[in-house]
Write a protein that holds these residues in place. Structure first.
Motif, mmCIF file in Angstrom:
data_model
loop_
_atom_site.group_PDB
_atom_site.id
_atom_site.type_symbol
_atom_site.label_atom_id
_atom_site.label_comp_id
_atom_site.label_asym_id
_atom_site.label_seq_id
_atom_site.Cartn_x
_atom_site.Cartn_y
_atom_site.Cartn_z
ATOM 1 N N PHE A 111 0.816 -1.210 0.000
ATOM 2 C CA PHE A 111 0.000 0.000 0.000
ATOM 3 C C PHE A 111 0.855 1.268 0.000
ATOM 4 C CE2 PHE A 111 -2.279 3.395 2.208
ATOM 5 C CZ PHE A 111 -3.466 3.437 1.484
ATOM 6 N N ILE A 112 1.906 1.287 0.822
ATOM 7 C CA ILE A 112 2.724 2.500 0.947
ATOM 8 C C ILE A 112 3.450 2.842 -0.358
ATOM 9 C CG2 ILE A 112 4.730 3.500 2.118
ATOM 10 C CD1 ILE A 112 3.840 2.072 4.657
ATOM 11 N N PRO A 113 4.134 1.882 -1.038
ATOM 12 C CA PRO A 113 4.757 2.233 -2.324
ATOM 13 C C PRO A 113 3.742 2.699 -3.367
ATOM 14 C CG PRO A 113 5.631 0.158 -1.506
ATOM 15 C CD PRO A 113 4.478 0.499 -0.635
ATOM 16 N N ALA A 114 2.572 2.066 -3.393
ATOM 17 C CA ALA A 114 1.538 2.476 -4.345
ATOM 18 C C ALA A 114 1.067 3.895 -4.047
ATOM 19 C CB ALA A 114 0.364 1.502 -4.291
ATOM 20 N N PHE A 115 0.898 4.202 -2.763
ATOM 21 C CA PHE A 115 0.465 5.539 -2.371
ATOM 22 C C PHE A 115 1.518 6.579 -2.745
ATOM 23 C CE2 PHE A 115 0.314 8.921 0.870
ATOM 24 C CZ PHE A 115 -0.968 9.399 0.632
ATOM 25 N N LEU A 116 2.780 6.257 -2.532
ATOM 26 C CA LEU A 116 3.855 7.189 -2.867
ATOM 27 C C LEU A 116 3.934 7.425 -4.376
ATOM 28 C CD1 LEU A 116 6.664 5.964 -0.418
ATOM 29 C CD2 LEU A 116 5.212 8.002 -0.210
ATOM 30 N N ASN A 117 3.615 6.404 -5.174
ATOM 31 C CA ASN A 117 3.599 6.580 -6.631
ATOM 32 C C ASN A 117 2.564 7.613 -7.051
ATOM 33 O OD1 ASN A 117 5.632 4.763 -7.260
ATOM 34 N ND2 ASN A 117 4.224 3.020 -7.457
ATOM 35 N N ILE A 118 1.393 7.588 -6.406
ATOM 36 C CA ILE A 118 0.299 8.473 -6.805
ATOM 37 C C ILE A 118 0.503 9.888 -6.285
ATOM 38 C CG2 ILE A 118 -2.205 8.837 -6.683
ATOM 39 C CD1 ILE A 118 -1.309 6.491 -8.422
ATOM 40 N N VAL A 119 1.042 10.051 -5.073
ATOM 41 C CA VAL A 119 1.223 11.398 -4.504
ATOM 42 C C VAL A 119 2.532 12.036 -4.941
ATOM 43 C CG1 VAL A 119 -0.216 10.893 -2.504
ATOM 44 C CG2 VAL A 119 2.253 10.481 -2.377
ATOM 45 N N ASP A 120 3.240 11.393 -5.853
ATOM 46 C CA ASP A 120 4.436 12.007 -6.424
ATOM 47 C C ASP A 120 4.029 13.312 -7.124
ATOM 48 O OD1 ASP A 120 7.363 11.645 -7.407
ATOM 49 O OD2 ASP A 120 6.221 12.088 -9.236
ATOM 50 N N PRO A 121 4.775 14.416 -6.945
ATOM 51 C CA PRO A 121 4.369 15.712 -7.516
ATOM 52 C C PRO A 121 4.097 15.671 -9.017
ATOM 53 C CG PRO A 121 6.168 16.030 -5.962
ATOM 54 C CD PRO A 121 5.969 14.546 -6.096
ATOM 55 N N SER A 122 4.948 14.981 -9.780
ATOM 56 C CA SER A 122 4.721 14.917 -11.236
ATOM 57 C C SER A 122 3.434 14.173 -11.561
ATOM 58 C CB SER A 122 5.915 14.239 -11.915
ATOM 59 O OG SER A 122 6.092 12.910 -11.424
ATOM 60 N N THR A 123 3.139 13.099 -10.817
ATOM 61 C CA THR A 123 1.903 12.352 -11.042
ATOM 62 C C THR A 123 0.687 13.212 -10.714
ATOM 63 O OG1 THR A 123 3.032 10.280 -10.505
ATOM 64 C CG2 THR A 123 0.622 10.265 -10.467
ATOM 65 N N LEU A 124 0.749 13.964 -9.614
ATOM 66 C CA LEU A 124 -0.370 14.833 -9.232
ATOM 67 C C LEU A 124 -0.603 15.922 -10.276
ATOM 68 C CD1 LEU A 124 0.223 15.274 -5.385
ATOM 69 C CD2 LEU A 124 -1.537 13.905 -6.514
ATOM 70 N N ILE A 125 0.476 16.433 -10.870
ATOM 71 C CA ILE A 125 0.330 17.452 -11.923
ATOM 72 C C ILE A 125 -0.380 16.854 -13.138
ATOM 73 C CG2 ILE A 125 1.607 18.861 -13.582
ATOM 74 C CD1 ILE A 125 3.723 19.316 -11.397
ATOM 75 N N PHE A 126 0.063 15.657 -13.547
ATOM 76 C CA PHE A 126 -0.580 15.002 -14.690
ATOM 77 C C PHE A 126 -2.047 14.688 -14.387
ATOM 78 C CE2 PHE A 126 3.831 13.686 -16.021
ATOM 79 C CZ PHE A 126 3.811 14.381 -17.227
#
Length: 391
Positions: free
Chosen positions: A4-19
């Protein structure tokens, strides 16, 4: 928790949030344009995701999907022309409410209903993905036939006291659908030797013709009325009445949950989708109330039901996709192509082979809904200025 934690970190990554923010905005824009379907928006997004990591690319596509599902209510409520097929029923009460001088309340109810429907759908996707997917597999040809017959009875219910007109409209719809090549045997029907008729009538073209053209004729029959704005107000400043909208949703929480469950179940069924779910939820809500005389005149429940259901559809459509590798609708089919393009095989082994992808998709739905809500707050007053345009 280790996954869960690695998956969450993938989504809240700044570049991912911008996209994802850009994707939600693009989905809102695509959904609000009549004739530009959500599936088209996702297909156009697909090539841009090829250079992204799998979790980021899928999150971007999910965000476009989330934005598109809510974008259709904008044009439906403000102009009476549904932006997407999944927002047809929203116009029945949303447009009258806007014309009655309460566009801010109508949009607020629509936005919060969409948010609640999407969140409920995401929760159910986590809890019941394998069990709900099995329901869709149990449907045999006779079950699909009865489902279609049941959908046809909705026509009579929506007609209200004008039963004959409703039956005539339903028969006309069936006649329009029979034009073109038969999907089962490949034989042309009612094409009269024309290649154009052999391809059948496009659903989007029919949708715009029925809703946009009829609304246009109604607005333009009086030259003096045609020069007036869509709203009678001299200054168009729509303040979204969030507190009042939330109170209305709390008062009608049964409608929200029932409509979300209808959307979830409809999404599981292959080939159904939001165009059926929003009509079905509206019909069931109308049947459940004691007095349905306000429906079609600006009843808040007539906005809550279709918006909660059509946003819950995609959670249902993604359930058999991730659990069994079977897409529930066109948008889920595009997502299937994206998963395969990233080298990920959806199905029962997805939980074991790529659990971080599964949780990334779930969390991108949650975060996409939050981004949608945040974007809607500043954008809706500007979108509502379309009411100042002369008819």
């Amino acid at each position: 928790m280790d996954i869960f934690i690695p998956a969450f970190l993938n989504i809240v990554d700044p570049s991912t949030l911008i996209f994802m923010t850009v994707g939600v905005g693009a989905g809102l824009m695509a959904g609000s344009i009549p004739g530009f379907t959500i599936a088209m928006a996702i297909v156009l997004t697909l090539p841009f995701t090829f250079s992204m990591p799998p979790a980021q690319g899928l999150a971007t596509m999910i965000s476009v999907l989330v934005g598109g599902l809510s974008g259709g209510l904008m044009s439906g409520i403000l102009t009476g022309i549904p932006g997407t097929p999944s927002s047809v029923a929203t116009t029945f009460d949303g447009f009258p409410m806007a014309r009655n001088g309460e566009p801010g309340l109508a949009l607020g109810i629509g936005v919060w209903s969409s948010f609640c429907g999407g969140i409920i759908s995401a929760v159910l996707l986590v809890l019941f993905a394998p069990q709900l997917a099995a329901v869709g597999l149990e449907f045999q040809p006779w079950d699909f036939f009865m489902l279609v017959m049941f959908a046809l009875t909705v026509t009579a219910s929506l007609a209200g006291s004008h039963l004959i007109k409703g039956l005539i409209a339903g028969a006309a719809g069936l006649l329009i659908r029979t034009v073109g090549e038969d999907d089962a045997v490949g034989v042309g029907r009612f094409d009269f030797g024309s290649d154009y008729l052999l391809t059948g009538f496009d659903f989007i073209a029919v949708l715009i013709g029925l809703f946009a053209f009829s609304q246009l004729l109604s607005d333009l029959r009086n030259p003096a009325s045609a020069r007036k704005a869509l709203s009678d107000q001299k200054q168009i400043f729509v303040k979204i009445e969030h507190r009042r909208a939330i109170l209305i949703l709390i008062k009608n929480w049964v409608v929200v949950i029932r409509s979300a469950l209808i959307g979830m179940f409809t999404g599981i069924l292959p080939g159904a989708g939001g165009s059926i779910a929003n009509i079905l939820a509206y019909d069931q809500t109308k049947k459940a109330v004691k007095d349905d005389s306000k429906f079609g005149k600006g009843d808040p429940r007539g906005i809550i039901a279709p918006e909660a259901s059509n946003n819950a559809v995609e959670g249902g459509a993604l359930t058999p996709l991730m659990a069994l590798g079977i897409p529930g609708d066109i948008s889920a089919a595009v997502m299937l192509g994206a998963l395969l393009g990233f080298g990920i095989q959806p199905g029962p082994r997805l939980y074991m082979t790529n659990p971080e992808i599964f949780w990334s998709i779930i969390m991108s739905m949650y975060i996409g809904m939050v981004i949608l809500l945040i974007l809607n707050l500043p954008l809706i007053p500007y979108i509502a200025r379309i009411l100042a345009v002369p008819k």
